[in-house]
Every structure is written in structure tokens, then in C-alpha cells.
Design an enzyme around this catalytic site. Structure first.
Site, mmCIF file in Angstrom:
data_model
loop_
_atom_site.group_PDB
_atom_site.id
_atom_site.type_symbol
_atom_site.label_atom_id
_atom_site.label_comp_id
_atom_site.label_asym_id
_atom_site.label_seq_id
_atom_site.Cartn_x
_atom_site.Cartn_y
_atom_site.Cartn_z
ATOM 1 N N ASP A 12 -2.182 6.087 1.022
ATOM 2 C CA ASP A 12 -2.740 4.955 1.164
ATOM 3 C C ASP A 12 -1.842 4.076 2.344
ATOM 4 O O ASP A 12 -1.788 2.843 2.403
ATOM 5 C CB ASP A 12 -2.790 3.984 -0.115
ATOM 6 N N HIS A 36 -9.563 8.927 1.261
ATOM 7 C CA HIS A 36 -9.276 7.765 2.107
ATOM 8 C C HIS A 36 -10.277 6.853 1.905
ATOM 9 O O HIS A 36 -11.457 7.105 1.745
ATOM 10 C CB HIS A 36 -8.836 8.243 3.354
#
Length: 287
Positions: A12, A36
Site C-alpha cells: 500500500d 493495487h
């Protein structure tokens, strides 16, 4: 030429956004599992691993987490771990085997029988229903499966620009991360980045460790060596150039550069695709 984007913490970190930007100028993008999130024009897009995982693995993932009780790993419960376990045990189902209906059925039934012995009635899974679904999947999936090795080799011969995105980040690496609280795959290039950007000290000896501790007992007692820096209260989302950032933010970036020995070229300032500052050679020379 290949450009590789890796994370050095727990994921992240904005890899997806950076890859989204860099991909405009490349001919081939390769992703090493993982997922993602990218925000474009205020709309959030989620991308997750392109991998065939059966419902059986998903069911088992949840049951294995329950087995661990208060020390559960915290997986996404999408079947990733059990799929890798099957692969390592050499009884998993490869993509090519998935297209062989007879082999797929035999291997899936064997997996289901093995898990049934382990979990008993706790395993709520219908193997017949899954077999029927895969009969419908095969014709559609066949259009999207290629042999990646010759594909990438051909791109290299042609001098194509290749962009590779690693999954998650180094601290979640199955071998070099915070084991057992890791993902099921390797998230970096071997052990090159072991312990990067973080220092640890053994309180018993006072010695600073050269790398992330592999011994779980040592890991439980180490002290993290923090480098405290002045923070800032000004938002960074409006910053379009390096010197638009607060001086404290610039000091933070420059400390990272000095610590890891690598210049920071891209700086994310917010969730949007355009919330990014590029520090090219000219900007780096001025810094």
C-alpha cells in the site's frame, strides 16, 4: 530495458499509481501477483492478482485462519495461501492442467478429499458445483492464457521497454519478511533488500543488527531504532513541484535518500493519479 517497481515496507505504498504512470511509455507490463488501487479522476479502481484459485482454496483459507485463533495471520481469505501450499506440496493444479478436464477433475477431487479428512464437516464445499463452473470457464479463459517466457524473451530481443511491478512489499516476503505474518510469495529480488530502511537493536547487547532478524525470539525482543524528525501540518496534495513541499517534508525525503543511498524520483502527494511529483535529473541537481 526493464524497470522494476518494488515496495520496501508492508505494501500500500503507491506502487500501482506509479506503475500506472510509467506504463504509458512501455510496451510490456508484467505483474508479480499482488494487487493495487489507483484513483483516476476521483474514481477508485482495484486490481487484484490474475490467478486461477478454486473455491476449495478459498474455503480452506478461512478455516485455517479460524484454526489459528488469536494468532491468525490476517490473510485476505481469497485462497492465496492454500493455493501456494498446494503448489509447494506438488499436488496443486497448474493452468495447463485446468484446461485438461480429466486431469483437473482428478486433482480437484483429490484436494477436496484431503481437506475433507482434515476439516470434516467444517468444510462446506461442493466439488460437483465447482467442476461444472470450470466447464464454462475454460472456453473464455483460453483466450487470455499465453506462455509468458517466450513472450517476454521476444520483447527483450526487440528492445521493448518492460515494466515489472512486484507484489506487496519486502516486509511481507515469505522468506525475508515478518514471518509468519507474511504473504505466500516472494515480494522482492532475492535477499538484496533485507532489512532496508529500518534498523533494529538487541537490548541485551546494545548492538545494532545489520539486517532484519530471522530468529523469531530475537525479533520479539528487539528495539526499533527510530530517527525522529520534525513533522508538518500543511497538506501536500496541492504540491506540484519538489519545492512546493514543506521544508520538513523535503528533509524527510532527503533523509531517506541518504539512508538507502538511492535518489527519490517520484513522490506521491495524494490518492489521485496526478498527485505525483517527478524529480528529474535537473531537480535532483538543484536539491
Amino acid at each position: 530495458m526493464a524497470t522494476i517497481v518494488l515496495g520496501t515496507a508492508f505494501g500500500d505504498e503507491g506502487k500501482g499509481k506509479l506503475v500506472d504512470i510509467l506504463s504509458r511509455d512501455v510496451q510490456l507490463c508484467a505483474r508479480a501477483q499482488g494487487g493495487h488501487n489507483v484513483v483516476v479522476d476521483g474514481v477508485s479502481y482495484d486490481f487484484h492478482r490474475c490467478h486461477v484459485i478454486t473455491d476449495l482454496h478459498i474455503c480452506v483459507d478461512g478455516l485455517e485462519e479460524k484454526e489459528l485463533g488469536g494468532r491468525n495471520i490476517g490473510t485476505t481469505k481469497r485462497g492465496i495461501g492454500p493455493t501456494y501450499s498446494s503448489m509447494a506440496s506438488r499436488n496443486g493444479i497448474t493452468i495447463s492442467e485446468m484446461f485438461n478436464e480429466e486431469v483437473f477433475e482428478r486433482k480437484l477431487r483429490n484436494l477436496a478429499a484431503g481437506y475433507k479428512k482434515r476439516f470434516g464437516d467444517l468444510l462446506e464445499y461442493d466439488v460437483e458445483e465447482e467442476l461444472e463452473r470450470f466447464k464454462k470457464y475454460r472456453p473464455d479463459l483460453a483466450n487470455y492464457v499465453v506462455d509468458a517466457v517466450p513472450l517476454i524473451a521476444d520483447a527483450q530481443k526487440k528492445g521493448s521497454k518492460i515494466l515489472v511491478e512486484g507484489c506487496q512489499a519486502m516486509m511481507l516476503d515469505i522468506k525475508f519478511g515478518t514471518y509468519p505474518f507474511v504473504t505466500s510469495s516472494n515480494t522482492g529480488i532475492g535477499g538484496i533488500f533485507t532489512g532496508i530502511a529500518v534498523a533494529y537493536r538487541d537490548p541485551l547487547t546494545g548492538a545494532t543488527l545489520e539486517s532484519f532478524p530471522a530468529d523469531i525470539d530475537l525479533l520479539e525482543r528487539v528495539e526499533v531504532v527510530y530517527h525522529e524528525m520534525e513533522g508538518w501540518n500543511k497538506p501536500t496534495t496541492s504540491a506540484k513541484a519538489y519545492y512546493d513541499l514543506p521544508k520538513q517534508a523535503r528533509a524527510y525525503i532527503e533523509f531517506i535518500e541518504e539512508f538507502v543511498g538511492v535518489k527519490v524520483s517520484w513522490i506521491g502527494t495524494g490518492p489521485g493519479r496526478d498527485d505525483m511529483i517527478f524529480r528529474g535529473p535537473k531537480a535532483l541537481n538543484q536539491g
